[in-house]
Each structure stands twice: as C-alpha cells, then as structure tokens.
Design a protein around this motif. Structure first.
Motif, PDB file in Angstrom:
ATOM      1  N   UNK A   1       0.829  -1.216   0.000  1.00 29.08           N
ATOM      2  CA  UNK A   1       0.000   0.000   0.000  1.00 29.08           C
ATOM      3  C   UNK A   1       0.862   1.265   0.000  1.00 29.08           C
ATOM      4  N   UNK A   2       0.490   2.198  -0.866  1.00 33.85           N
ATOM      5  CA  UNK A   2       1.164   3.498  -0.945  1.00 33.85           C
ATOM      6  C   UNK A   2       0.120   4.602  -0.947  1.00 33.85           C
ATOM      7  N   UNK A   3       0.504   5.768  -0.427  1.00 37.43           N
ATOM      8  CA  UNK A   3      -0.447   6.882  -0.329  1.00 37.43           C
ATOM      9  C   UNK A   3       0.297   8.199  -0.371  1.00 37.43           C
ATOM     10  N   UNK A   4      -0.309   9.173  -1.044  1.00 30.80           N
ATOM     11  CA  UNK A   4       0.194  10.549  -1.004  1.00 30.80           C
ATOM     12  C   UNK A   4      -0.971  11.480  -0.735  1.00 30.80           C
ATOM     13  N   UNK A   5      -0.686  12.628  -0.120  1.00 25.27           N
ATOM     14  CA  UNK A   5      -1.750  13.545   0.265  1.00 25.27           C
ATOM     15  C   UNK A   5      -2.325  14.312  -0.917  1.00 25.27           C
ATOM     16  N   UNK A   6      -1.530  14.518  -1.950  1.00 25.94           N
ATOM     17  CA  UNK A   6      -2.019  15.237  -3.114  1.00 25.94           C
ATOM     18  C   UNK A   6      -1.155  14.876  -4.307  1.00 25.94           C
ATOM     19  N   UNK A   7      -1.754  14.914  -5.492  1.00 27.83           N
ATOM     20  CA  UNK A   7      -0.985  14.629  -6.701  1.00 27.83           C
ATOM     21  C   UNK A   7       0.209  15.568  -6.794  1.00 27.83           C
ATOM     22  N   UNK A   8       1.353  15.002  -7.121  1.00 26.47           N
ATOM     23  CA  UNK A   8       2.558  15.809  -7.251  1.00 26.47           C
ATOM     24  C   UNK A   8       3.418  15.819  -6.001  1.00 26.47           C
ATOM     25  N   UNK A   9       2.861  15.397  -4.860  1.00 29.67           N
ATOM     26  CA  UNK A   9       3.637  15.331  -3.622  1.00 29.67           C
ATOM     27  C   UNK A   9       4.277  13.958  -3.472  1.00 29.67           C
TER      28      UNK A   9
END
Length: 332
Positions: free
Chosen positions: A96-104
């Motif tokens: 599982x991977x996660x980022x708070x906003x596209x581009x971050x």
C-alpha cells in the motif's frame, strides 16, 4: 488625482483673474467646491474598488472548493458488503502506498502487513513517520496511490465510503463532540436503545456523571464539548465506540492529551470490552503498547519492524528498543 484637480482649478482661477481680469467669485467658489467634492468621490470609488477586490477572494475560494475532486460515493448500489462484514476483523495492507495530493511525495511507501483476528497491534514511530496516515488510509479519507487494504479479505476500495466507515470505530486524539444532547452524540442515527446507551456509559465509567445531571441523556453538550473536561470528552468517544462495538477499533493517540488516571480507565476498558475485536493503537506513550500482541514500527512511511514487543525489546538494535530507550530518557 484629487490634489492635481484642485491645484489645476485653483491655478486656472488665479491666472484668469490676474492676467485676463476675467473671473466671478461665485463661479470660482462653485468650481472649487466641485473640485473638492470630486476628491471625496474619488476616495469613495477607490474604497469600494478595494472592497470589491477583497470580496473577490471569496469567489476565488468558492471556485477552488467547487473544483476540488469529490470523495468516492457513500454507497455503491451494486457493490455493498454483507451486514455481518467483517466477521473476524482481519486487516491486511498489500503493497500500500499513499500521497496527500498529486505531485507530492509518497507518505506511505509499499506497506505490507497482516493483522490477525482479535489481535492488539501497537503502531509506533517518530513524529512524521506516517502513523496517523495509516488511519486516514483505513478510513479512506485519502485514497490509495497504489496497493490494497483488505478487511476480512475484501478490498475496501470496492465499497462506498459509508459502508466502509460504518464498519470501523475510532477514538481520535482530539475528541469530536457536537452541539446536541448526550444521546445524540453517542447515537446520532438513533440505532440503539436507552439501555444500550447506559450500558456503554457504565463501561466507559461516565454513567455516574451523566446521572448527576437533571436532564441525564438529554443533557446538552456544548459545541466541541466545551462543558466537559478533555478526559470526559475522550470517555464519551470511548462510549460511542463501545456502543457501536465494531470488529476493528482504531486508537489514534487517544490518550496523548489526558491524565494517567483516564488513560488507565481507557486501557482497562479496551482490554476487557474489546477482547474479541482487532485493535490498532497508534501510540504516543510507548507503555500503552508494551502489552500488545504485535508492534508495528513505521519509519519514513515504510514498514521498519513488525514483531512481538518481547522480540523487539530483546534486540537492542531494533528501532522499537531505541524508541523505548529514548522515551524513558525523556521521562527521566
């Protein structure tokens, strides 16, 4: 601009009278009066232009929020879980991977671990390691950038948000209370009887306090629970979780801002009342996870260690042992 107009009017009046002998005091006075009025009009125009410019920021915010991407649907009609789901409370993260906003940058990077039914797992790590991001991922507050989260083998991303979140319970670090009665804060959808609510309050050691109020369950809670102490607010959140009794309970540093006595009440209640549930505890005080079945150590968004507390503490090179040592040093 106003000063230039007043100066030009005055200069023309003086030149007309002095050099040409032409000039009427009444007309000159009228011209000067209008020149001064023009200054006031210009001030009024500039002030309203500035107010309009300030007001346009509201429009910019509205446009910004209107263009925000929407959350997933609350309910997906042709994809709904069974009423009894989850039966066991198995939680599994698969790459599982996660980022708070596209581009971050990614805040969670390829996490893979499995929590067995009825296990008590402590989640630890330094500030900013990604502990609370796991909670956001499980409740789908932020969607995955890659990988899956399985609950009893079912991918939670295929269900609506309401169907997923209604099957989980959380006691957050900052207790959330609404302006309304005690009953409405514990059972906002009116799903439970008074007997169930009182039982939950008894288990949370808050029933005596509520009984001391004349209104009892109809006692009004102020906005954000300002007429309760911080510890009492947290106990109300505990009672809410006890009433729902979901198979998966998340404690997001729930005891970080309360006294040791209330912390002990919460820990004892969780051990006794949620013994048949899977409990994920994001720990601020490491002593709260020492008696967990497993400890998951997160470092820089990655899974650093996942083992029993005894095995991790016996290995002096483990990150968990170092965190415990640092915690004890800071307490001293």
């Amino acid at each position: 601009m106003g000063n230039i107009i007043v100066f030009a009017t005055s200069l023309l009046a003086v030149v007309s009278v002095h050099f040409y002998g032409v000039g009427d005091a009444a007309l000159i006075g009228l011209a000067m009066t209008y020149a001064f009025d023009l200054v006031l009009s210009l001030n009024w125009m500039v002030r309203h232009y500035a107010d309009l410019e300030n007001s346009m920021t509201h429009l910019e915010r509205i446009v910004e929020y209107a263009n925000l991407p929407s959350e997933a649907a609350n309910v997906i009609g042709d994809s709904r879980p069974k009423e009894t789901w989850p039966k066991q409370g198995v939680v599994e993260f698969k790459n599982y991977s996660m980022r708070y906003r596209d581009g971050l940058d990614l805040v969670l990077k390829g996490l893979s671990f499995r929590v067995a039914p009825r296990q008590k797992v402590g989640i630890v790590g330094r500030t900013g390691a990604g502990k609370s991001s796991l909670t956001m991922a499980l409740f789908r507050i932020i969607e995955a950038a890659g990988g899956q989260i399985l609950l009893d083998g079912e991918d939670i991303s295929k269900y609506g948000l309401f169907d997923v979140r209604s099957k989980l319970s959380i006691i957050p670090q900052d207790p959330v209370l609404f302006a309304g009665t005690v009953r409405e804060n514990l059972d906002p959808f009116n799903n439970y009887s008074d007997q169930d609510i009182w039982r939950a309050l008894e288990q949370a050691h808050l029933a005596d306090y509520v009984r001391s109020k004349d209104e009892r369950l109809e006692f009004m809670v102020a906005q954000s629970g300002e007429n309760f102490s911080v510890g009492q607010r947290q106990l109300i959140c505990l009672a809410r979780a006890l009433l729902k009794h979901a198979k998966v309970l998340v404690l997001d540093e729930a005891t970080a801002a309360i006294d040791n006595a209330t912390d002990e009440i919460i820990q004892q209640t969780i051990r006794s009342e949620f013994k048949d549930c899977t409990v994920l505890t994001i720990a601020h005080r490491l002593n709260t996870v020492i008696d967990s079945d497993m400890v998951l150590v997160v470092d820089n968004g990655q899974l650093a260690e996942y083992d029993t507390p005894q095995n991790l503490l016996s290995n002096k090179d483990s990150l968990f042992a170092k965190l415990v040592e640092e915690s004890q040093s800071s307490n001293i």
